[in-house]
Write an enzyme that holds these catalytic residues in place. Structure first.
Site, PDB file in Angstrom:
ATOM      1  N   SER A  89       0.479  -1.431  -0.528  1.00 42.00           N
ATOM      2  CA  SER A  89      -0.108   0.355  -0.135  1.00 42.00           C
ATOM      3  C   SER A  89       0.195   1.462   0.490  1.00 42.00           C
ATOM      4  CB  SER A  89      -1.361   0.083   1.330  1.00 42.00           C
ATOM      5  OG  SER A  89      -2.373   0.339   1.103  1.00 42.00           O
TER       6      SER A  89
ATOM      7  N   LYS B 290     -19.687  17.800   3.614  1.00 46.44           N
ATOM      8  CA  LYS B 290     -18.986  18.430   4.798  1.00 46.44           C
ATOM      9  C   LYS B 290     -18.192  17.151   5.421  1.00 46.44           C
ATOM     10  CE  LYS B 290     -15.521  20.985   7.161  1.00 46.44           C
ATOM     11  NZ  LYS B 290     -14.796  20.851   7.039  1.00 46.44           N
TER      12      LYS B 290
END
Length: 348
Positions: free
Chosen positions: A176, A228
């Site tokens: 990763s 948000k």
């Protein structure tokens, strides 16, 4: 007895005052810590290797054989010096300097905190390194947060931009975010059973809304901006929020794939960017690495031709750490390390 009791009370008060004063001094010193320079530790690995070899010779060889070996070494060194003088004689060209291998160690956690020392080490190297030199990073990481490993990869790109060859050695794992760093290198070397890949993105968020609802506990979330907050731990999540969250993951994955394919165009990015991992020999078949070899074997192969130098930057310790008042910081680091190892063991 009354005197002893009074004296014990006085000592406790004295100790309490000393602790408070020490605590205040630690806070003041911690505030000044950032302005204090760290220290750069330099180890010449050639000398360490030669010392170990010489010690083994002394322990295993008889005196006659050992004397013969030492005599041969001196003779060889003398011939090399004579040859170098002969080559430089009659010209203004100075003696050719040995190639240098600068060795760095990066042991990554979830936050990629080791980038704080690596950036200083790279800055130091770039101040003296020449194009014929090489930087070798022994990398171990199962990945972590995107911004942390993005910064770490950007720090390694500084070496490439300076036209200094960069080699990444992976003995255990570079997955990763760890592979995001590794792919920046000119050459990736992996041990036969090192784990590489995991070019994917994962995120999970627990939600206890139903439990709170049963307990008659309301959670109010107010935001300005449609997205948000997409998913929350306490409030009720919506299908629209889930879709947006998934889309953000896909966008991050696409960014990850573009970065890796830009660094290693020989990869079939769509076939390997599935989140899967491969062992070293399999990674070679999939062009994730260039050579299957341990970092030890790679460094040993350069001891006779290059000056191999290990660098380690040490952050200055503040007064709080010296007084043992960084207990919670230590607990946090241990917890992060434990979670990182757990994630690696489960293949995340």
């Amino acid at each position: 007895m009354e005197f002893l009791t009074d004296y014990a009370g006085f000592l406790l008060k004295l100790i309490s005052v000393a602790v408070v004063i020490g605590f205040l001094l630690a806070i003041v010193a911690s505030g000044k810590r950032k302005s204090q320079p760290g220290s750069l530790s330099i180890t010449k690995l050639n000398e360490t290797y030669d010392a170990m070899k010489a010690e083994l010779d002394r322990q295993l060889m008889d005196k006659k054989a050992l004397k013969s070996v030492e005599k041969e070494k001196k003779k060889k060194a003398k011939l090399e010096k004579k040859s170098q003088k002969k080559e430089s004689k009659g010209s203004d060209v100075q003696e050719v300097e040995k190639k240098r291998l600068y060795v760095l160690d990066f042991d990554g956690d979830i936050k990629a905190s080791a980038v704080e020392t690596m950036r200083e080490e790279i800055t130091a190297i770039l101040s003296v390194a020449k194009p014929q030199d090489e930087v070798v990073v022994r990398l171990e990481s199962g990945g972590g947060v995107v911004h942390g490993y993005g910064l770490a990869a950007s720090q390694l790109q500084r070496i490439r931009e300076a036209n200094i060859p960069l080699t990444i050695c992976v003995d255990k794992v570079a997955a990763s975010g760890g592979y995001m760093m590794a792919c920046v290198a000119d050459k990736i070397i992996a041990a036969p059973f090192a784990i590489l890949g995991s070019i994917g993105v994962v995120a999970q968020i627990p939600n206890v809304h139903r439990l709170l609802d049963k307990s008659l506990i309301d959670v109010e979330l107010h935001t300005a901006g449609r997205y948000k907050r997409t998913l929350t731990m306490l409030g009720e999540n919506t299908d629209e929020g889930r879709e947006k969250f998934k889309q953000d993951l896909e966008d991050t994955h696409d960014l990850f794939k573009r970065f890796v394919s830009g660094q290693r165009p020989q990869l079939d990015i769509e076939s390997i960017a599935t989140g899967e991992t491969w062992y070293g020999s399999e990674a070679l078949d999939n062009k994730l690495v260039d050579v299957v070899m341990t970092s030890d074997a790679y460094l040993v192969s350069h001891y006779s031709t290059a000056e191999v130098i290990r660098l380690a930057y040490k952050q200055p310790k503040g007064m709080a750490e010296r007084l043992g008042l960084s207990f919670f910081s230590v607990i946090e680091q241990k917890a992060i390390a434990w979670v990182g190892k757990l994630a690696q063991s489960r293949g995340y």
